[in-house]
Design a protein around this motif. Structure first.
Motif, PDB file in Angstrom:
ATOM      1  N   ARG A 123      40.658 -12.303  -4.495  1.00 54.35           N
ATOM      2  CA  ARG A 123      39.690 -11.591  -3.570  1.00 54.35           C
ATOM      3  C   ARG A 123      39.268 -10.255  -4.123  1.00 54.35           C
ATOM      4  O   ARG A 123      38.218  -9.691  -3.960  1.00 54.35           O
ATOM      5  CB  ARG A 123      40.225 -11.507  -2.198  1.00 54.35           C
ATOM      6  N   GLU A 124      40.409  -9.323  -4.778  1.00 57.92           N
ATOM      7  CA  GLU A 124      40.301  -8.082  -5.497  1.00 57.92           C
ATOM      8  C   GLU A 124      39.279  -8.250  -6.705  1.00 57.92           C
ATOM      9  O   GLU A 124      38.561  -7.447  -6.530  1.00 57.92           O
ATOM     10  CB  GLU A 124      41.549  -7.601  -5.591  1.00 57.92           C
ATOM     11  N   GLU A 125      39.435  -9.324  -7.321  1.00 57.98           N
ATOM     12  CA  GLU A 125      38.537  -9.265  -8.624  1.00 57.98           C
ATOM     13  C   GLU A 125      37.108  -9.495  -8.190  1.00 57.98           C
ATOM     14  O   GLU A 125      36.228  -8.683  -8.730  1.00 57.98           O
ATOM     15  CB  GLU A 125      38.975 -10.507  -9.417  1.00 57.98           C
ATOM     16  N   ARG A 126      36.878 -10.267  -7.087  1.00 53.56           N
ATOM     17  CA  ARG A 126      35.643 -10.584  -6.476  1.00 53.56           C
ATOM     18  C   ARG A 126      35.090  -9.264  -6.194  1.00 53.56           C
ATOM     19  O   ARG A 126      33.706  -8.994  -6.189  1.00 53.56           O
ATOM     20  CB  ARG A 126      35.508 -11.640  -5.417  1.00 53.56           C
ATOM     21  N   LEU A 127      35.934  -8.597  -5.149  1.00 53.04           N
ATOM     22  CA  LEU A 127      35.358  -7.292  -4.547  1.00 53.04           C
ATOM     23  C   LEU A 127      35.142  -6.373  -5.889  1.00 53.04           C
ATOM     24  O   LEU A 127      33.947  -5.561  -5.466  1.00 53.04           O
ATOM     25  CB  LEU A 127      36.664  -6.782  -3.747  1.00 53.04           C
ATOM     26  N   MET A 128      35.717  -6.132  -6.867  1.00 52.90           N
ATOM     27  CA  MET A 128      35.599  -5.449  -7.891  1.00 52.90           C
ATOM     28  C   MET A 128      34.123  -5.818  -8.459  1.00 52.90           C
ATOM     29  O   MET A 128      33.428  -4.559  -8.849  1.00 52.90           O
ATOM     30  CB  MET A 128      36.521  -5.640  -8.973  1.00 52.90           C
ATOM     31  N   GLN A 129      33.827  -6.891  -8.717  1.00 48.96           N
ATOM     32  CA  GLN A 129      32.554  -7.418  -9.234  1.00 48.96           C
ATOM     33  C   GLN A 129      31.498  -6.883  -8.093  1.00 48.96           C
ATOM     34  O   GLN A 129      30.463  -6.668  -8.796  1.00 48.96           O
ATOM     35  CB  GLN A 129      32.646  -8.853  -9.555  1.00 48.96           C
ATOM     36  N   ASP A 130      31.649  -7.202  -6.972  1.00 42.94           N
ATOM     37  CA  ASP A 130      30.596  -6.939  -6.025  1.00 42.94           C
ATOM     38  C   ASP A 130      30.342  -5.272  -6.100  1.00 42.94           C
ATOM     39  O   ASP A 130      29.177  -5.035  -5.791  1.00 42.94           O
ATOM     40  CB  ASP A 130      31.062  -7.492  -4.689  1.00 42.94           C
ATOM     41  N   TYR A 131      31.479  -4.688  -5.903  1.00 42.26           N
ATOM     42  CA  TYR A 131      31.375  -2.893  -5.922  1.00 42.26           C
ATOM     43  C   TYR A 131      30.633  -2.734  -7.081  1.00 42.26           C
ATOM     44  O   TYR A 131      29.730  -1.865  -7.294  1.00 42.26           O
ATOM     45  CB  TYR A 131      32.344  -2.417  -6.001  1.00 42.26           C
ATOM     46  N   THR A 132      30.868  -3.233  -8.396  1.00 44.52           N
ATOM     47  CA  THR A 132      30.205  -2.836  -9.831  1.00 44.52           C
ATOM     48  C   THR A 132      28.599  -3.313  -9.473  1.00 44.52           C
ATOM     49  O   THR A 132      27.928  -2.499 -10.085  1.00 44.52           O
ATOM     50  CB  THR A 132      30.974  -3.566 -10.951  1.00 44.52           C
ATOM     51  N   GLN A 133      28.332  -4.261  -9.068  1.00 44.47           N
ATOM     52  CA  GLN A 133      27.013  -4.887  -9.186  1.00 44.47           C
ATOM     53  C   GLN A 133      26.261  -3.969  -7.866  1.00 44.47           C
ATOM     54  O   GLN A 133      25.222  -3.567  -8.381  1.00 44.47           O
ATOM     55  CB  GLN A 133      26.962  -6.309  -8.514  1.00 44.47           C
ATOM     56  N   ALA A 134      26.884  -3.603  -6.801  1.00 44.56           N
ATOM     57  CA  ALA A 134      26.219  -2.683  -5.878  1.00 44.56           C
ATOM     58  C   ALA A 134      25.897  -1.336  -6.553  1.00 44.56           C
ATOM     59  O   ALA A 134      24.880  -0.614  -6.418  1.00 44.56           O
ATOM     60  CB  ALA A 134      26.980  -2.424  -4.814  1.00 44.56           C
ATOM     61  N   ALA A 135      26.943  -0.935  -7.224  1.00 43.02           N
ATOM     62  CA  ALA A 135      26.701   0.447  -7.707  1.00 43.02           C
ATOM     63  C   ALA A 135      25.381   0.590  -8.826  1.00 43.02           C
ATOM     64  O   ALA A 135      24.885   1.510  -8.767  1.00 43.02           O
ATOM     65  CB  ALA A 135      28.046   0.868  -8.520  1.00 43.02           C
ATOM     66  N   GLY A 136      25.542  -0.572  -9.452  1.00 44.38           N
ATOM     67  CA  GLY A 136      24.397  -0.782 -10.382  1.00 44.38           C
ATOM     68  C   GLY A 136      23.005  -0.737  -9.801  1.00 44.38           C
ATOM     69  O   GLY A 136      21.882  -0.448 -10.310  1.00 44.38           O
ATOM     70  N   GLN A 137      22.889  -1.589  -8.602  1.00 40.67           N
ATOM     71  CA  GLN A 137      21.529  -1.768  -7.927  1.00 40.67           C
ATOM     72  C   GLN A 137      21.354  -0.735  -6.935  1.00 40.67           C
ATOM     73  O   GLN A 137      20.053  -0.324  -6.491  1.00 40.67           O
ATOM     74  CB  GLN A 137      21.732  -2.923  -6.987  1.00 40.67           C
ATOM     75  N   THR A 138      21.966   0.373  -6.469  1.00 36.13           N
ATOM     76  CA  THR A 138      21.673   1.331  -5.520  1.00 36.13           C
ATOM     77  C   THR A 138      20.886   2.585  -5.991  1.00 36.13           C
ATOM     78  O   THR A 138      21.341   2.856  -7.208  1.00 36.13           O
ATOM     79  CB  THR A 138      23.029   1.710  -4.497  1.00 36.13           C
ATOM     80  N   ALA A 139      19.995   2.894  -5.326  1.00 37.41           N
ATOM     81  CA  ALA A 139      19.374   4.232  -5.979  1.00 37.41           C
ATOM     82  C   ALA A 139      19.971   5.438  -5.276  1.00 37.41           C
ATOM     83  O   ALA A 139      19.667   6.525  -5.759  1.00 37.41           O
ATOM     84  CB  ALA A 139      17.940   4.164  -5.464  1.00 37.41           C
ATOM     85  N   ALA A 140      20.983   5.457  -4.470  1.00 37.25           N
ATOM     86  CA  ALA A 140      21.492   6.586  -3.754  1.00 37.25           C
ATOM     87  C   ALA A 140      22.895   6.945  -4.645  1.00 37.25           C
ATOM     88  O   ALA A 140      23.877   6.207  -4.802  1.00 37.25           O
ATOM     89  CB  ALA A 140      22.193   6.353  -2.409  1.00 37.25           C
ATOM     90  N   PRO A 141      22.667   8.161  -5.334  1.00 37.06           N
ATOM     91  CA  PRO A 141      23.990   8.689  -6.207  1.00 37.06           C
ATOM     92  C   PRO A 141      25.105   8.809  -5.461  1.00 37.06           C
ATOM     93  O   PRO A 141      26.216   8.346  -6.068  1.00 37.06           O
ATOM     94  CB  PRO A 141      23.468   9.903  -6.638  1.00 37.06           C
ATOM     95  N   VAL A 142      25.213   9.009  -4.152  1.00 38.26           N
ATOM     96  CA  VAL A 142      26.608   9.004  -3.638  1.00 38.26           C
ATOM     97  C   VAL A 142      26.933   7.614  -3.374  1.00 38.26           C
ATOM     98  O   VAL A 142      28.342   7.546  -3.477  1.00 38.26           O
ATOM     99  CB  VAL A 142      26.284   9.871  -2.145  1.00 38.26           C
ATOM    100  N   LEU A 143      26.229   6.715  -2.933  1.00 37.68           N
ATOM    101  CA  LEU A 143      26.789   5.119  -2.819  1.00 37.68           C
ATOM    102  C   LEU A 143      27.075   4.713  -4.277  1.00 37.68           C
ATOM    103  O   LEU A 143      28.033   3.860  -4.243  1.00 37.68           O
ATOM    104  CB  LEU A 143      25.837   4.487  -2.296  1.00 37.68           C
ATOM    105  N   GLN A 144      26.375   5.018  -5.227  1.00 38.14           N
ATOM    106  CA  GLN A 144      26.715   4.768  -6.528  1.00 38.14           C
ATOM    107  C   GLN A 144      28.162   5.280  -6.895  1.00 38.14           C
ATOM    108  O   GLN A 144      29.088   4.630  -7.696  1.00 38.14           O
ATOM    109  CB  GLN A 144      25.960   5.344  -7.585  1.00 38.14           C
TER     110      GLN A 144
END
Length: 170
Positions: A123-144
């Motif tokens: 679960r933690e490994e999947r969550l890490m991947q999801d957060y990394t992917q979301a950081a690369g996709q968001t346009a908001a610097p705060v969310l990144q």
């Protein structure tokens, strides 16, 4: 906080959210619609992460009750971290949307100890991947920045769980 205040806070943005969800509040033109689609995706992403962090906190607390010593302390610390991350995500959600997101009550069934530790690690490994992917996709610097920090936290949790599993097989 008493129940009445909690219910009031939960319902504070309900009317606006309901209009959006029910389709009563439609964007006025295609340009406005194009602007609203990424915002809605960001909201859904944050809701998913809030749920995941609350789920992780509940799972780690439940698993910690089955363990003793250092293993228990590691899982309780991880549960606290997940709770703090959920709180930061909820705050950012409120800042972005003006509504408070309250996830449903989460209960996790706990299998045997080693299987539960493995499930937590995956679960933690999947969550890490999801957060990394979301950081690369968001346009908001705060969310990144927030997603990157949470990805690093999940990586640390995954490593701690991996260490617990490795130690169990020595």
């Amino acid at each position: 906080m008493d129940i009445d205040q909690s219910i009031q806070e939960s319902l504070a943005g309900f009317e606006t959210l309901w209009r959006r969800v029910s389709g009563a509040e439609q964007p006025k033109n295609q340009a406005e619609e194009a602007k609203s689609a990424p915002r809605l995706r960001e909201e859904q992403t944050m809701e998913t992460f809030i749920q995941a962090e609350l789920c992780a906190a509940a799972f780690d607390k439940a698993l910690a009750r089955m363990l003793q010593g250092k293993e228990r302390a590691v899982l309780l610390a991880q549960a606290e971290d997940a709770g703090r991350r959920a709180g930061r995500l909820r705050a950012e959600y409120f800042i972005c949307t003006g509504t408070s997101y309250t996830a449903e009550n989460i209960r996790q069934p706990i299998p045997g100890k080693l299987a539960a530790l493995r499930a937590a690690l995956l679960r933690e490994e999947r969550l890490m991947q999801d957060y990394t992917q979301a950081a690369g996709q968001t346009a908001a610097p705060v969310l990144q920045t927030l997603y990157t920090a949470h990805a690093n936290g999940s990586a640390a949790h995954a490593q701690a769980l991996r260490n617990l599993l490795t130690r169990a097989f020595r």
